[in-house]
Design an enzyme around this catalytic site. Structure first.
Site, short mmCIF file in Angstrom:
data_model
loop_
_atom_site.label_atom_id
_atom_site.label_comp_id
_atom_site.label_asym_id
_atom_site.label_seq_id
_atom_site.Cartn_x
_atom_site.Cartn_y
_atom_site.Cartn_z
N LYS A 151 120.20 27.89 38.95
CA LYS A 151 120.69 27.71 40.30
C LYS A 151 120.79 26.22 40.58
CE LYS A 151 120.90 32.05 41.69
NZ LYS A 151 122.15 32.69 42.12
N LYS A 247 129.11 42.89 40.93
CA LYS A 247 127.81 43.37 41.40
C LYS A 247 128.02 44.65 42.19
CE LYS A 247 125.79 38.73 41.86
NZ LYS A 247 125.32 37.70 42.83
#
Length: 328
Positions: A151, A247
């Protein structure tokens, strides 16, 4: 055949420390669980409301409750596509219906999805946003894994990636900005990430700013996440991205996600299968979607302090197929 009765609940699952991305931090996963009771059989689905799109736990529960009449009248899973928008509510209901159908018929969900078998999948492991030193330490602990997902989205992103690369010199790296970069940030950072052998940059810009990517040839392939929900988004993504992250919570369930994957493949796009931070019940249906994917990022349950029982079996970076008692 009995008509199913609907039960919907909220659950909270603590994470292993704070999980930090560019948009903020969380210390727990708040999930919504649907149960469809059919005599002795129970079909289950789990979803995570996505604050980025204005979803809340209360709102998702209300949307599911609004489908009570449809569900308890035995409404078909295929009809959900027109009755609910893509999102967490449809995902929870869709996956619960897949599970109930598998239990009623005795046919595993993976077989109903057209697969010959369900193989174990190899997942990336996500490193929370932190200082270069913190991320290097976390990378060192996972350096034997096949892929790390970093991240980024703050000052010294390059320093973070360099530190992780030193700590895990042989591991494949992908970076995820969660829309935190400007186009100039991307132009400056991408050549350096190529030097560090980063394989993929996920969602560098805000979805609304994607037009800046028209004509841009990135030295590291780009992957759409927040820019990609359903098949309706593929045409725009195809001209800007090499890969799309599918997703279940974004697509609104396994039904749409499978169709989305097939169309993305037909358009020449690579496929990543991702997840939210959630329990094994949310991850289990995604193992079907992950079959043959180019990148698998299904470590959501690994980021929790504890998982539900029974849960998925994680053997290092390998996720074994879900037990029937869990889902499908």
């Amino acid at each position: 055949m009995m008509m199913p009765s609907l039960k919907v609940t909220q659950e909270r699952w603590p994470t292993r420390g704070a999980f930090v991305i560019a948009r903020g931090a969380k210390t727990e996963a708040q999930v919504v669980v649907v149960e469809l009771h059919d005599g002795e059989l129970v079909g289950r689905g789990e979803a995570v409301p996505y604050a980025r799109y204005g979803e809340t736990v209360d709102g998702v529960i209300a949307a599911i409750e609004g489908m009570r009449g449809f569900v308890e009248a035995g409404g078909a899973r295929s009809a959900l596509q027109d009755l609910l928008p893509a999102g967490a509510a449809r995902n929870a209901l869709d996956c619960a219906l897949w599970d109930l159908e598998a239990k009623r018929s005795g046919v595993p969900a993976w077989a109903a999805a057209g697969l010959v078998r369900l193989d174990p999948v190899k997942t990336a492991f996500t490193l929370s946003l932190g200082t270069p030193e913190e991320m290097a330490e976390a990378a060192g602990a996972q350096a034997r894994g096949p892929m790390l997902k970093l991240k980024i989205g703050g000052v010294d992103d390059l320093g973070r990636v360099e530190a992780v690369r030193r700590a895990a010199p042989k591991t494949r790296l992908i970076v995820d900005a969660n829309e935190a970069l400007s186009f100039e940030d991307l132009r400056r950072l991408a050549p350096e990430l190529a030097r560090l052998e980063v394989k993929l940059i996920e969602q560098p810009l805000r979805a609304e700013a994607d037009a800046a990517l028209d004509g841009y040839e990135s030295p590291v392939p780009l992957c759409a996440d927040e820019s990609l929900h359903t098949r309706a988004d593929l045409a725009a993504c195809a001209g800007r991205y090499a890969c799309v992250n599918i997703k279940l919570d974004k697509a609104g369930g396994l039904t749409e996600a499978l169709a989305l994957k097939a169309q993305a493949r037909a358009m020449g796009l690579e496929v990543m299968v991702g997840c939210m931070v959630a329990t094994s019940l949310a991850i289990a249906p995604a193992t079907i979607l992950a079959q043959g994917a180019d990148v698998v990022d299904l470590d959501g349950a690994m980021l929790l302090a504890r998982d539900r029982t029974p849960g998925l079996a994680y053997v290092g970076s390998i996720i074994e197929p879900p037990p029937r008692e869990l889902w499908g």
